[in-house]
Design an enzyme around this catalytic site. Structure first.
Site, PDB file in Angstrom:
ATOM      1  N   GLU A 424       0.831  -1.216   0.000  1.00 37.33           N
ATOM      2  CA  GLU A 424       0.000   0.000   0.000  1.00 37.33           C
ATOM      3  C   GLU A 424       0.859   1.258   0.000  1.00 37.33           C
ATOM      4  OE1 GLU A 424      -2.977  -0.203   3.081  1.00 37.33           O
ATOM      5  OE2 GLU A 424      -3.933  -1.953   2.171  1.00 37.33           O
ATOM      6  N   GLU A 500      -3.958  -9.040   0.493  1.00 40.52           N
ATOM      7  CA  GLU A 500      -4.402  -8.802   1.875  1.00 40.52           C
ATOM      8  C   GLU A 500      -5.926  -8.842   1.847  1.00 40.52           C
ATOM      9  OE1 GLU A 500      -1.868  -5.814   3.759  1.00 40.52           O
ATOM     10  OE2 GLU A 500      -3.627  -5.227   4.902  1.00 40.52           O
TER      11      GLU A 500
HETATM   12  C1  GAL Z   1      -4.024  -2.555   5.470  1.00 44.02           C
HETATM   13  C2  GAL Z   1      -2.518  -2.511   5.742  1.00 44.02           C
HETATM   14  C3  GAL Z   1      -2.132  -3.391   6.906  1.00 44.02           C
HETATM   15  C4  GAL Z   1      -3.077  -3.160   8.037  1.00 44.02           C
HETATM   16  C5  GAL Z   1      -4.469  -3.496   7.586  1.00 44.02           C
HETATM   17  C6  GAL Z   1      -5.508  -3.444   8.654  1.00 44.02           C
HETATM   18  O1  GAL Z   1      -4.440  -1.446   4.801  1.00 44.02           O
HETATM   19  O2  GAL Z   1      -1.814  -2.923   4.610  1.00 44.02           O
HETATM   20  O3  GAL Z   1      -0.816  -3.112   7.278  1.00 44.02           O
HETATM   21  O4  GAL Z   1      -2.970  -1.838   8.414  1.00 44.02           O
HETATM   22  O5  GAL Z   1      -4.823  -2.570   6.598  1.00 44.02           O
HETATM   23  O6  GAL Z   1      -6.777  -3.732   8.107  1.00 44.02           O
END
Ligand code: GAL
Length: 813
Positions: A424, A500
């Protein structure tokens, strides 16, 4: 052949020593430039052993690294105070480690290297008062040749570390939290990470193995050298040998091609490893012996077909994990990692993303051995910052060096399937962001042309528009299941990865009524409900991702955020101290499974049945009230009974609610004390298992359950012992909160304790803690003397729990 083996092994003892600098470090926090000098008096400093995390023993305080920030990636509109964002632990500031360095057999013709697996952070290394080198990024491994700085007798090694405030989005840990190696060789040697093995051709009959081995010579001068390499299988049988002479035209690198007959392929299900042992000779003199462990496997990422390993299409069933080990902090421990991987394996997980930085070598090696595919990640930011003092300050000068070390370190590990150049990163949407992505990917390809590069993207439109996403070998998206089709239509690769996913939040054992799906839901007790329906403004419940994973062939898998809870980032309570650890984990901070564990297990573990009921069934005061019951199972249908009375049969089926495909739900059940029982049926309607949850009586005793009963007496091995507060019949008391006292005696010591409560300010390092929803986990560490360990856990009004563990001398001692 026999002679050759004997010769190289006999010589090995003298030619290379890799000594872990574990004990006898002195440590102090504080700005003390003179601590680099040999004459500095550190007599009053405490002695510590490394790996060491100077901040994990606390105390917790909401003012530690208090950040007033607007978290852009969470769509926040205004800056607010975030108290537990980095865990509320005292990791900020400067710390010094000092140690006497005695180098065995040091003298002319020797070469000495210090290898740090990771040092948090901004490391400056001094030998006898002179700086040997520095490395700012706390997650990377780095090494320095210290030969020229050494004296024949005693030497002084000093390490200065510094952690800035507002430098992280999670708990980074502090100090020499990974191992430090002292590597002593002849001055003609194979340097750190000096070999590179690839398997350019694999057939059922043979595998071609190509081994490139660098050599270092004094002044890099050409010498007549010979490299004898043998490849052994896991049982030690020699599978291939070769001997190569270095020519002046070869530069400082050997290239050897070997053939392994009938190779056994590495996969998560068959983690078969081979070892190449290379003996380096100058004339008849053995100068070095270098081992390279590797695996033989092939994989492809293909448009329209997705990902295949050894010719078989599969999807990544992965989790993202941060590096901390809960109550141990960032201090690396192999037994703690092995326990995590054992739990993940049981869930059916086959892949891990090392979010958002380089992992410890112990993790990568365990993944090779236990069978997990790795996405090794490098950065959480590039040029454009996410936090005020993050990696962006080093990016221009250090990004290439950091990537090169990462790739050289792990390019022989078969578990590593892909590299990630970032998570991100805001540069997704800055002008030229696509060009940076291209430059970083090119660096990785230059160092390892055999693996693809990905990045986790959250700004999907921006990343597509400025070619960021199309440049990558694998387009990875964070939390975008609803847009996979659109992205795939636009992008050239022909497949998409969920780098993710989910970010569902829950607290183990916590259930809130009425049961409703909700975004950013908060409760007065700072917990999240475990019906697995609560998520963040940018995220989803697991089932939404499942639907896309199951229905879209071009989606090649997912990495759930996260496998384990971690210190810091207590969303949805980022602003609500005392919350200071995450709610995202499938398992909690103590490593106890939340209900969600069984939702993933039911989908991912196709080898074993899963049948799990929630919630618990001890609800005094809720008599007659609606108390939904969910069943997570890989059975297609099941019938629920409350005190023997059928509540009907439910069958998984598509509907406008994604969860109806993956969960069996009885939403109108009225609570009455007694028991709930579920009987699961297979597709033919045959009963295939049942599960009962009972109403608990009064807390009566403590039951102790160890993850394993025999430990290695190596001073490092750990047993994780779950303490359960149970009623007289052995039913867990799900609301028990007694403080439990832990006493360890014999051949081990108390190491830490955790209960999985993200709001608990009790220190992990004191042998007492309140149970959270009836449970906690005590960690016992073996000493280096074999014997028995006795553990007793007591609590007011409870019959104490007692347990004996055994420790045995580790192999080779
Ligand atoms: C994402 C990020 C992670 C964590 C996650 C929590 O945006 O890449 O590091 O912060 O959100 O939902």
């Amino acid at each position: 052949m026999a002679l050759f083996c004997l010769h190289s092994l006999a010589g090995a003892a003298q030619s290379r020593q890799d000594i872990l600098l574990t004990n006898d470090w002195k440590f102090s926090k504080g700005e003390m430039p003179e601590a680099a000098r040999p004459g500095f008096d550190d007599a009053k400093w405490p002695t510590v052993s490394v790996p060491h995390d100077w901040a994990i023993s606390g105390p917790f305080d909401g003012n530690n690294d208090l950040q007033k920030v607007k978290i852009e990636q969470n769509n926040e509109q205004a800056a607010t105070q975030k108290s537990g964002r980095t865990g509320g632990l005292p990791f900020i500031g400067t710390g010094w480690y000092r140690r006497k360095l005695v180098v065995p057999e040091f003298g002319p013709g020797k070469r000495v290297v210090l290898l740090f697996d990771g040092a948090m952070s901004d490391a400056h290394i001094y030998i006898n008062g002179q700086e040997a080198g520095s490395w700012p990024y706390g997650y990377n491994s780095f090494s320095f040749d210290i030969t020229r700085l050494l004296q024949p007798s005693d030497n002084l090694l000093a390490v200065r570390l510094r952690n800035q405030s507002e430098a992280s989005r999670w708990y980074p840990g502090a100090g020499l939290y990974r191992n430090v190696h002292l590597i002593v060789t002849d001055d003609v040697q194979v340097p750190v990470w000096g070999s590179y093995v690839t398997t350019p051709e694999i057939t059922p009959e043979f595998a071609r193995v190509k081994l490139r081995t660098k050599v270092a010579t004094p002044g890099n001068s050409f010498q007549n050298l010979r490299l004898e390499t043998e490849i052994r299988d896991a049982s030690g049988k020699v599978m291939a040998t070769t001997s190569t002479t270095l020519l002046p035209t070869d530069g400082q690198e050997f290239e050897q091609n070997l053939v392994v007959p009938t190779p056994q392929l590495w996969s998560p299900e068959t983690p078969v490893l081979y070892t190449a042992t290379s003996s380096l000779f100058a004339g008849s003199q053995l100068k070095d012996e270098y081992r390279t462990r590797f695996g033989i496997r092939s994989f492809k990422f293909e448009a329209g077909k997705g990902f295949s390993l050894n010719g078989k299409t599969r999807k990544f069933k992965g989790v993202c994990n941060h590096h901390d080990l809960g109550p141990l902090g960032a201090a690396i421990n192999t037994a703690a990692l092995r326990r995590q991987l054992t739990l993940l394996k049981d869930m059916g997980c086959d892949a891990i993303r090392t979010s958002h930085n380089m992992p410890a070598p112990e993790l990568v090696e365990l993944c090779d051995e236990m069978g997990f595919m790795l996405m090794v990640e490098s950065f959480d930011e590039w040029k454009t910052p996410k936090v005020k003092n993050g990696y962006s300050q080093y990016f221009d000068q250090w990004a290439e060096k950091d990537l090169v070390n990462m790739v050289h370190h792990y390019r022989n590990n078969p578990s590593v399937i892909m590299w990630s150049i970032g998570n991100e990163v805001p540069d997704q949407s800055t002008p030229g962001g696509g060009k940076i992505a291209r430059r970083l990917q090119d660096i990785v390809h230059r160092e390892d042309p055999t693996r693809p590069v990905t990045a986790g993207m959250d700004r999907i439109d921006a990343a597509i528009n400025n070619n960021f996403a199309s440049v990558l070998d694998i387009a990875g998206f964070n939390y975008k299941p609803a847009q996979y089709e659109k992205a795939n239509d636009k992008l050239p690769q022909g497949f998409i990865l969920g780098t993710e996913t989910a970010s569902t939040v829950s607290s183990r054992g916590e259930y809130q009524f009425p049961v409703v799906q909700a975004k950013q839901k908060q409760y007065p007790n700072n917990q999240s409900s475990s019906y697995d329906l609560e998520y963040c403004s940018w995220s989803q419940i697991p089932d939404e991702e499942f639907v896309k994973q199951d229905d879209l062939d071009f989606v090649i898998g997912e990495f759930v955020w996260t496998g384990f809870d971690y210190l810091g980032e207590p969303t949805p309570y980022d602003e609500k101290w005392p919350s200071h650890s995450s709610y995202f984990g499938i398992l909690d901070l103590a490593g106890l499974p939340k209900d969600r564990f069984y939702l993933y297990r039911a989908k991912w573990n196709t080898a074993a049945p899963t049948l799990h009921l929630l919630p618990h069934w001890t609800w005094p005061g809720r008599e007659g009230q609606t108390t939904p019951v969910y069943c997570y199972t890989n059975a297609p249908s099941a019938e629920l009974f409350v005190n023997g009375k059928s509540q009907g049969r439910q069958t998984k089926a598509p509907s406008d609610q994604p969860q109806s495909r993956y969960r069996l739900m009885w939403n109108d059940v009225k609570y009455q004390p007694g028991s709930i029982k579920v009987v699961a049926y297979d597709a033919q309607g045959k009963a295939m298992g049942e599960e009962t949850v009972r109403t608990a009586g009064k807390p009566h005793h403590i039951k102790l359950v160890a993850d394993h009963a025999t430990l290695a007496a190596d001073g490092q091995d750990l047993a994780y012992v779950t303490a359960r507060v149970e009623d007289a019949n052995g039913t867990l008391c799900p609301e028990a909160t007694q403080q439990l006292q832990i006493a360890v005696s014999g051949a081990g010591r108390f190491r830490a304790v955790a209960n999985g409560d993200a709001t608990s300010l009790e220190p992990f390092q004191q042998p007492r803690m309140h149970a959270f929803h009836g449970q906690l986990v005590a960690i016992v560490q073996a000493s280096d003397k074999a014997g028995d360990i006795k553990l007793a856990v007591s609590g007011k009004g409870l019959k104490a729990g007692n347990l004996s563990l055994k420790t045995t001398a580790p192999a080779g001692k």
